[in-house]
Every structure is written in C-alpha cells, then in structure tokens.
Design a protein around this motif. Structure first.
Motif, PDB file in Angstrom:
ATOM      1  N   ASN A  15       0.816  -1.219   0.000  1.00  0.00           N
ATOM      2  CA  ASN A  15       0.000   0.000   0.000  1.00  0.00           C
ATOM      3  C   ASN A  15       0.851   1.272   0.000  1.00  0.00           C
ATOM      4  N   ARG A  16       2.095   1.134   0.484  1.00  0.00           N
ATOM      5  CA  ARG A  16       2.975   2.319   0.483  1.00  0.00           C
ATOM      6  C   ARG A  16       3.340   2.692  -0.940  1.00  0.00           C
ATOM      7  N   LYS A  17       3.231   1.736  -1.824  1.00  0.00           N
ATOM      8  CA  LYS A  17       3.552   1.996  -3.225  1.00  0.00           C
ATOM      9  C   LYS A  17       2.298   2.352  -4.027  1.00  0.00           C
ATOM     10  N   TYR A  18       1.257   1.566  -3.881  1.00  0.00           N
ATOM     11  CA  TYR A  18      -0.005   1.832  -4.573  1.00  0.00           C
ATOM     12  C   TYR A  18      -1.088   1.988  -3.520  1.00  0.00           C
ATOM     13  N   GLY A  19      -1.502   3.223  -3.289  1.00  0.00           N
ATOM     14  CA  GLY A  19      -2.428   3.514  -2.201  1.00  0.00           C
ATOM     15  C   GLY A  19      -3.862   3.110  -2.513  1.00  0.00           C
ATOM     16  N   ILE A  20      -4.717   3.266  -1.504  1.00  0.00           N
ATOM     17  CA  ILE A  20      -6.101   2.796  -1.594  1.00  0.00           C
ATOM     18  C   ILE A  20      -6.865   3.458  -2.750  1.00  0.00           C
ATOM     19  N   GLU A  21      -6.723   4.778  -2.894  1.00  0.00           N
ATOM     20  CA  GLU A  21      -7.479   5.475  -3.943  1.00  0.00           C
ATOM     21  C   GLU A  21      -7.069   4.991  -5.327  1.00  0.00           C
ATOM     22  N   GLU A  22      -5.751   4.893  -5.516  1.00  0.00           N
ATOM     23  CA  GLU A  22      -5.219   4.431  -6.801  1.00  0.00           C
ATOM     24  C   GLU A  22      -5.727   3.010  -7.100  1.00  0.00           C
ATOM     25  N   LEU A  23      -5.737   2.200  -6.044  1.00  0.00           N
ATOM     26  CA  LEU A  23      -6.186   0.819  -6.194  1.00  0.00           C
ATOM     27  C   LEU A  23      -7.666   0.765  -6.575  1.00  0.00           C
TER      28      LEU A  23
END
Ligand code: SAH
Ligand code: SF4
Length: 410
Positions: A281-289
């Motif tokens: 998640n530090r790389k691809y956060g919740i919103e992006e996901l």
C-alpha cells in the motif's frame, strides 16, 4: 516483526527474483506440460517433422495432454502406432511431484508439491455443496510480506512456470478422477455431459494460493489460457478468480489479457492501517487501487469485483471501518461484493481474529448498505490449508535450522 522491516517493496512492475529456464531433464527429453500448441508444433518440427505434420500432431497432442489428461503417448489412439514411440523417446508429459497429500476432516484436500529444482509449494481443493474450488499457487513464497500472512514470511521465492501452475489443476483432476471418458477416435461414444462442468467436483479455480499472481503475470496468463482453452481444460473464465494484493500497474492487463474475475485483498480502509498490514500500500495507495478496480475490464453488476477483508481484532474491524468501507466502495461506484475472512492464525502471528460478534456486526453494516458481505468459513484449518496458512514444511525446516544456527553462533 523483523521480516517486515527487512522487506524491500518490489519496483515498478515485476522485479521478482528467479524466473528461470525450464530445468533440463537428465534423460534429455522435453516436458510438454505447460506448453501452448504453437510451441509444441515448433518442438515437433525441430525434432524432424515437416511443418504441416508438426501442426497436426501438435493439435492432437495438445488435446490428449490438456483435455484428456493423458500422460502416456501410447494412449493417444488417433496418432499412428509407429509415431507414439518416436514421441516418447523425445518428450514426456509430467506432473508436479507430490511430496504429501493431506485430507482435512471437512473434506478439504491439500497437496504439497515439489518442482524439479527442489522448491515446495501447495495446492488446496475445497469442496462445497454446489461447487469445488481449487486454490492454485503462483509463486514459491511471496515477496510482499503482508503481516497477517504466513506465506509472506517465506524467504524463498521463485515464480512458478506455466507448467507448474497448470500442473496443479491437472494433478487435482487426476486425484479426483475427472478427465472426460470416451475415446477420441470414436466421438459418437461421447456424451455432452462428459464435457460439461456440471457433475464435476472441480468447477472453480482461484489464484489464491501462495504468491502474488500479478508479480508473475506472464506465466499465470499462459497457464490460465491453457485452463480456459476449449480444447484444453475448458474451464470458463467466469469460474476463475485471480486475487491480487493490489499490483495496480498490472490490473488492466489482467482484465484485457486474461479476462478472469478479480478479487482484491483490501483488508483496510485507512492509509495508516493498510500501510501496516499490506505494505504494498505504500507503493499503490487505496485510492489508486480503487480507481484501477473501477476501470477493471469486464467488471459489471453481473461480474462484481470481490473485496477480501481479513478480520483482525482491534485493527480493522470497527463499525467505523465498516462504514468507511461502504463509503469507499460507493464513492468509486464499484460493482462490489465483500468477502470477510476470519483471520487464520499461525505460529508467531502478530494478530488475533476478531470475535464472532464483531465479524457479524461488521458484515451486517455492509449488508445493510446494500453490499453483499458474507463471512468466509475457514476450511482445512486442521491441515494448515486455510487462507494465509500456506507455508511449506521444507521452508519451515530451513528457517528452524537457520534460527538454530544463529543461536549457536551467538
Ligand atoms: N497474494 C494474493 C493471493 C494469495 S492470498 C493476495 O494477497 O490477494 C489469498 C487471500 O488470503 C488474500 O486475500 C490474503 O490476504 C488472505 N490471507 C492471507 N493470510 C491470511 C490469514 N492468516 N488469515 C486469513 N486470510 C489470509
Ligand atoms: Fe503475498 Fe498475498 Fe500473502 Fe500478501 S497476502 S504476503 S500478497 S500471498
């Protein structure tokens, strides 16, 4: 946990260690398992057949291999009798080596398998009243170190090859005795029923075993193509689900090139908590996901995305968390269902499972907002086959050995 601190989060897309060439066999023969039709044709041509013959034979071999589950060229009755030993001299049709087969009291079965170069991995079969699901591994271990997952603590990681991935499905069909009957040279003997998924035990596949399938994209895609091929294992893409912890850059390709159902291991609704339990998640956060989920090719109300949510006591299981989950799913207009997974413990795990009352309450809140949120019944816990418990014995031993060594040297 020290493991998490040591973790390096893999780079942009796919820097997973050790994809490898197929290990050559000592007898020089080539294992056809996992190869697509054109590659089989190429190999037959290299062995001396002219192009047209090679294509025809490749088509026949492909059918026997993946649709019939045949491992012996002698059984390929529409191939000339003289041709069969010629094939057997040059090729084999392998299966993963079974190190151990376990049967849970609830009917769940687990196979500990070993690659030709000595790595262990696992496959789990989960029978239900209306379906039978095979949980397939994509890697030996996993680079991602989610803090609640036993597989994430494994040190050894290598991508499984297409043959090792599709081999898990073939092996399960062997064990369940589910290859179509009838003889190919007498097609009139066959009935449609023998070819349909109805009446079979193995009806669904989930890429939810060991590993992160989107970090082994090409091999997972190539294996699933063999599973979905009408002349191969012939399982519908609607019966296949790929679960990712959120490798955002690969999600669109997953929809476009594989086209299977998507499951996303969300597990938390705030950056703080998801950063802790799913470090990716530090790389691809919740919103992006969630944006990537909203854009997932093929997602619709008829084919909803599954959001997996592991229930960790006092970590991600409050009423507010449930309401925030609903808000996020609605904000991104996701055709969603939620799968609540009671945390399955393993030795040394840093979390506990939420209480049954908490899980029920969480589920109710999501249901009341109009989103389906069933609680997944843990299966095969007695044989360490449940979600997140997969971690091979061989690796356990080597880690125990390392611990002993480090104690001795200290
Ligand atoms: N790497 C992929 C697929 C394999 S894990 C992924 O993470 O999605 C399959 C599911 O089991 C994931 O949702 C994972 O988060 C969940 N899981 C892992 N450890 C667990 C545990 N100890 N208890 C319950 N679920 C767990
Ligand atoms: Fe890897 Fe999935 Fe386990 Fe995370 S939950 S460590 S991504 S297998």
């Amino acid at each position: 946990m020290a493991d998490t601190a040591l973790m390096s989060i893999p780079g942009q897309v796919d820097p997973v260690p050790a994809p490898r060439e197929i290990t050559p066999r000592a007898d020089g023969r080539v294992d056809l398992m996992g190869l697509p039709r054109p590659r089989i044709a190429e190999l037959l041509a290299e062995a001396g057949l002219d192009a047209k013959q090679a294509r025809l034979r490749a088509k026949q071999v492909f059918h026997w291999l993946y649709h019939r589950g045949v491992t012996d060229f002698e059984a390929m009755t529409d191939i000339a009798k003289t041709m069969r030993p010629w094939l057997a001299e040059r090729f084999v049709i392998g299966r993963p080596e079974v190190v151990e087969a376990q049967h849970s009291t609830d009917g769940t079965r687990k196979w500990l398998l070993r690659t030709a170069d000595g790595h262990d991995f696992e496959t789990v079969f989960i029978p239900d009243a209306d379906r039978g699901t095979l949980c397939v591994s994509s890697q030996v271990g996993c680079t991602l170190n989610c803090r609640f997952c036993h597989t994430g603590t494994m040190r050894l990681v290598r991508n499984l090859t297409p043959g090792e991935i599709v081999g898990q499905v073939m092996l399960a069909r062997d064990a369940l005795g589910e290859w179509p009957k009838g003889r190919m040279d007498m097609p009139e003997e066959e009935t449609a029923a023998e070819y349909s998924a109805d009446g079979r035990l193995l009806t669904n596949i989930v890429m939810m075993g060991m590993g992160e399938p989107l970090y082994n994209f090409d091999n997972v895609r190539d294996a699933l193509k063999l599973v979905m091929d009408g002349d191969g294992l012939a399982l519908s893409k609607r019966r296949i689900t790929l679960s990712t912890s959120g490798v955002v850059p690969m999600m669109a390709r997953c929809g476009e090139e594989i086209g299977v159902n998507l499951a996303v291991s969300l597990h938390a609704v705030s950056k703080e908590v998801r950063d802790e339990i799913v470090p990716l998640n530090r790389k691809y956060g919740i919103e992006e996901l969630l944006e990537a989920c909203a854009a997932y090719p093929g997602a619709s109300n008829a084919r909803r995305i599954t959001f997996e949510y592991v229930m960790l006591r006092d970590k991600n299981d409050s009423d507010e968390d449930a309401r925030e989950l609903v808000r996020l799913l609605k904000q991104f207009r996701l055709p969603a269902k939620v799968n609540l997974i009671p945390f399955n413990p393993w030795p040394g795990a840093p979390y506990e499972c939420s209480t049954p009352e908490r899980v029920r309450r969480f589920s109710d809140i999501v249901f009341e907002a109009g989103i389906s949120a069933p609680v997944r019944t843990p299966r095969g816990r007695d044989i360490d086959a449940a979600c997140g418990q997969l971690r091979t014995a061989a690796e356990k031993k080597s880690r125990a050995e390392r611990d002993r060594e480090s104690t001795e040297s200290a």
